[in-house]
Scaffold this active site. Sequence first.
Site, PDB file in Angstrom:
ATOM      1  CD  GLU A 263      -7.123  51.199  -7.788  1.00  0.00           C
ATOM      2  OE1 GLU A 263      -6.169  49.408  -8.341  1.00  0.00           O
ATOM      3  OE2 GLU A 263      -7.813  50.353  -7.788  1.00  0.00           O
ATOM      4  CB  CYS A 301      -7.331  46.274  -6.818  1.00  0.00           C
ATOM      5  SG  CYS A 301      -7.665  47.308  -6.085  1.00  0.00           S
TER       6      CYS A 301
END
Length: 495
Positions: A263, A301
Amino acid sequence: MEHAAADRTDPKPFWLAGEPAHGDEPLDVRHPYDGRLVGRTSLATPDQVEQAVAAAHRVVPQAAALPAHRRAAALDHISARLAQRADEIARLITAENGKPLKWARAEVTRAVSTFRWAAEEARRFSGDLQRLDTDPAATGRIALVRRVPRGVVLGISPFNFPLNLVAHKVAPAIAVGAPIIVKPAPATPLTALLLGELIAEVTEPEGPESGLPAGMVSVLPVPNDRAGGLVADPRLPVVSFTGSGPVGAQIRRAVPDKHVTLELGGNAAAIICEDWTGDEELTWAAQRIATFSNYQAGQSCIAVQRVYVHEWLYDGFLPRLVDAVRALRVGDPADEATDVGPLINEGAAERVESWVDEAVAAGATIEVGGRRDGATYPPTVLTGVPADAKVLTEEVFGPVLVVVRVADDAAGFAAINDSAYGLQAGVFTRRLQTAFTAHRTLAVGGVIVGDVPSYRADQMPYGGVKGSGVGREGVRSAMDDYTDPRVMVLTGLDL
């Protein structure tokens, strides 16, 4: 006060195969806001790392054989203990990470839910039956497909969510019966170590009778420059990494034969579509975007970084957004009223500052913000940004928002896709057809309709495409990543 000072200076143990341990090299943790010492631990020695890996590898069959009720009970216990100590843990997150207390509390609440959800998934992780007699040659046959752990998981977590992103690695591992070694971020190890303490409460050092076997979970502070040995170790067949793109790419190249989930972040975009026209709608979208471009000082993010606005809504939307950003309170993250705290360190703030300055030098306009104070960078809105500026093409990972005028929804969707990343996108629309068009068109892992891209439910699949990584987090999705399907075919049955 004397007791509190002792708590800060006494080194916290890390957790080696469920037991407290100390290394030879001290690790001080300082508050990003003012640099004061908030706690100490130590780095695991190479021998201690080897002990943890060997213990985890040794216990693989025992962990895989744990009955569902034992795995679920352990997860329920951890969830309940997180809830009991929620305020203490939230304050620790704020101290070592610098995020405002309100957001630290939200992170603890999510971690409580993550472990609770994992307990529920552990109870129903049963496999599937498939009839095989759809073909005449397979009459009397049925297949049972169950998932079995691949082996020990290496979980590498970042600094921005020092509890819940560790939870998203540990909870699925316990749920499927996979041992795990956690390497927390060196800047924020203390929260992960406190979680290790709670996991140790359900670890049986003399052999499991009601809890988890010793060796199943280790939480080891290891400097980043020593992590390569862990990544390469063949006894750790699964690597789950959350962090920067270059490091993730390096991991993937280094261990092509392992199961790697990455990720890697992104530069999340939102679009104000042509039907989002009401005053209340525009004001609400501005408030949501202002909040979630800055809620972890932009260090998420899926923090909103790019906003594309239909051209005939732009002039009405931009002032609302600027006002909402200006209203955010910046300051000491321990203050209940603070909305935006510091970045993780002054170097990170200096990098954000340099990217904004670069964009301004190329013609961008600062609508609000733009002046650094130590490790704190204020919420900043930019317009007129050149298409090749870093603040538009790369992940800022700071409280910076770029607003762009687009001719129509299709142009906005194309602009969102014109990125090396593809994690999540927010689409402000009331039209069902526009929502489905966005879902079909946008090259991202998740499309959030009617809200910012920063929304995440901890049970849903979460991850991205392109430079945003491979694989999915989310409890059940991670459970699938940590396991392989194993088929058993039964023959000669009267179906």
